[in-house]
Design a protein around this motif. Structure first.
Motif, short mmCIF file in Angstrom:
data_model
loop_
_atom_site.label_atom_id
_atom_site.label_comp_id
_atom_site.label_asym_id
_atom_site.label_seq_id
_atom_site.Cartn_x
_atom_site.Cartn_y
_atom_site.Cartn_z
N LEU A 199 4.72 -0.68 0.28
CA LEU A 199 4.43 0.66 -0.21
C LEU A 199 3.46 1.39 0.72
CD1 LEU A 199 5.42 2.19 -2.75
CD2 LEU A 199 3.28 1.55 -3.86
N SER A 200 2.47 0.68 1.23
CA SER A 200 1.50 1.30 2.14
C SER A 200 2.16 1.69 3.46
CB SER A 200 0.33 0.35 2.40
OG SER A 200 0.74 -0.76 3.20
N MET A 201 3.24 1.02 3.83
CA MET A 201 3.95 1.38 5.05
C MET A 201 4.82 2.62 4.86
SD MET A 201 5.20 -2.35 6.48
CE MET A 201 6.21 -1.62 7.76
N THR A 202 5.31 2.83 3.64
CA THR A 202 6.23 3.93 3.42
C THR A 202 5.52 5.27 3.30
OG1 THR A 202 6.21 3.60 1.00
CG2 THR A 202 7.92 2.46 2.27
N MET A 203 4.26 5.26 2.88
CA MET A 203 3.52 6.50 2.70
C MET A 203 2.11 6.37 3.23
SD MET A 203 4.76 7.88 -1.06
CE MET A 203 4.77 6.26 -1.87
N SER A 204 1.68 7.38 3.97
CA SER A 204 0.31 7.41 4.48
C SER A 204 -0.64 7.99 3.44
CB SER A 204 0.25 8.25 5.76
OG SER A 204 -1.08 8.42 6.20
N SER A 205 -0.17 8.97 2.69
CA SER A 205 -0.99 9.61 1.66
C SER A 205 -0.24 9.58 0.33
CB SER A 205 -1.34 11.05 2.04
OG SER A 205 -0.18 11.77 2.40
N SER A 206 -0.12 8.40 -0.22
CA SER A 206 0.67 8.18 -1.43
C SER A 206 0.03 8.86 -2.63
CB SER A 206 0.79 6.68 -1.70
OG SER A 206 1.34 6.43 -2.97
N PRO A 207 0.85 9.46 -3.52
CA PRO A 207 0.29 9.92 -4.80
C PRO A 207 -0.21 8.72 -5.59
CG PRO A 207 2.70 10.00 -4.81
CD PRO A 207 2.29 9.70 -3.41
N TYR A 208 -1.14 8.96 -6.50
CA TYR A 208 -1.72 7.87 -7.27
C TYR A 208 -0.68 7.20 -8.14
CZ TYR A 208 -4.31 5.35 -10.83
OH TYR A 208 -4.76 4.37 -11.70
N ILE A 209 -0.62 5.87 -8.06
CA ILE A 209 0.29 5.08 -8.88
C ILE A 209 -0.54 4.00 -9.57
CG2 ILE A 209 2.36 3.64 -8.95
CD1 ILE A 209 3.19 4.86 -6.29
N PRO A 210 -0.63 3.98 -10.91
CA PRO A 210 -1.39 2.94 -11.60
C PRO A 210 -0.88 1.55 -11.22
CG PRO A 210 -0.77 4.69 -13.12
CD PRO A 210 -0.03 4.95 -11.85
N ARG A 211 -1.81 0.57 -11.22
CA ARG A 211 -1.47 -0.79 -10.80
C ARG A 211 -0.34 -1.36 -11.63
NH1 ARG A 211 -4.22 -4.87 -8.01
NH2 ARG A 211 -2.90 -6.71 -7.96
#
Length: 315
Positions: A199-211
């Motif tokens: 997931l960290s590779m697909t987006m540099s500034s990801s919207p917040y996603i709860p754990r």
């Protein structure tokens, strides 16, 4: 004391049996709300023997509105487009398919998942919807599909917008390339922690996603890994697009790339520009998924492109 310990134990038991079920409820509620905000409903169309699940503009089709088709990438689904679809809902008849092997469309080992097969399927969907042409927005593998359709099925494409498209090599290696060179495919995972890295590779500034929502997404991805392996194999078997053929494209094209793309390095843009006379933009603070990381900016840039005189982009 024993009452407190019993209460804590009950809380742990309740948490254990409801997690990540609570995350699934949260995810479904968010997606349903976003679908409603975008004025979409889920429908199915039988296309070439495949029951294709799509999100489509609600109500009777209004042919006075042009058709806008959004095409997701590998291991994605049509939910990745919801933020952008909301911005387009008043101007277009929107259709967002779950590609075969993904989302609600599901998987069959008998289906073909190469770029040509997927392009043929989406071309048939355009006709099934009663349209002659569609404007295409494709991300990653979806961008490759769009580029293929724009070259080989151009009569069905009004214009195309490619967001970090696959289909041509980059001049510098990405993080994904480096892993693949080591024989490690980050899509083929067995643990939640590996999904977080993906997931960290697909987006540099990801919207917040709860754990707990991330864990639901991770578990679903892990469950489908064997299916994704076949999809990836067919996808990869297509190889890169023939640059001489790509250069024959006459469909108006906009390419948007994130400078922080860890999946497909932004240096691939140079190879696209060598082949196509097109408009382009680099978002310097964005990764591989501009429609999720910067939907407002993506919408503004695409609207500017779509309202330009077509002659400006003819090759």
């Amino acid at each position: 004391m024993w009452i407190l310990l019993t209460f804590i134990a009950l809380l742990i038991i309740v948490y254990w049996y409801t997690y990540p079920r609570l995350g699934e409820i949260m995810l479904n509620a968010y997606q349903q709300r976003a679908i409603q905000q975008a004025n979409l409903v889920r429908r199915r169309y039988s296309i070439n023997g495949i029951s294709l699940s799509v999100l489509e503009t609600e109500g009777a089709r209004n042919k006075s509105k042009p058709l806008l088709m959004m095409i997701h990438g590998f291991t994605g689904d049509n939910s990745v487009w919801l933020s952008l679809a909301t911005l387009y809902k008043d101007d277009y008849h929107i259709v967002i398919p779950d590609l075969p092997g993904h989302g609600h469309t599901g998987f069959s080992p008998q289906w073909q998942y190469d770029i040509e097969a997927q392009s043929t399927l989406l071309n048939a969907l355009i006709w099934r919807l009663g349209y002659q042409k569609a404007t295409l927005i494709g991300n990653s593998m979806g961008g490759y599909i769009s580029a293929w359709m724009s070259r080989y099925k151009a009569s069905a494409v009004q214009a195309q917008i490619l967001l970090c498209p696959a289909g041509l090599p980059a001049r510098r290696k990405s993080r994904l390339d480096a892993l693949l060179d080591k024989g490690q495919n980050p899509f083929f995972i067995t643990r939640r922690r590996a999904y977080y890295r993906l997931l960290s590779m697909t987006m540099s500034s990801s919207p917040y996603i709860p754990r707990m929502v991330k864990d639901v997404l991770a578990d679903e991805h892990i469950r489908r890994v064997s299916e994704y392996q076949q999809v990836f194999g067919d996808f990869a078997s297509t190889g890169y697009m023939n640059t001489q053929e790509l250069a024959k494209t006459r469909v108006p094209t906009l390419i948007i790339w994130g400078a922080r793309d860890a999946m497909l390095d932004v240096s691939a843009l140079d190879n696209w520009l060598d082949c196509l006379s097109c408009d382009y933009e680099v978002f310097h603070d964005v990764g591989h998924m501009p429609m999720l990381e910067a939907p407002g900016r993506t919408y503004q840039r695409t609207q500017h492109f779509l309202h330009q005189p077509r002659a400006d982009y003819a090759a």
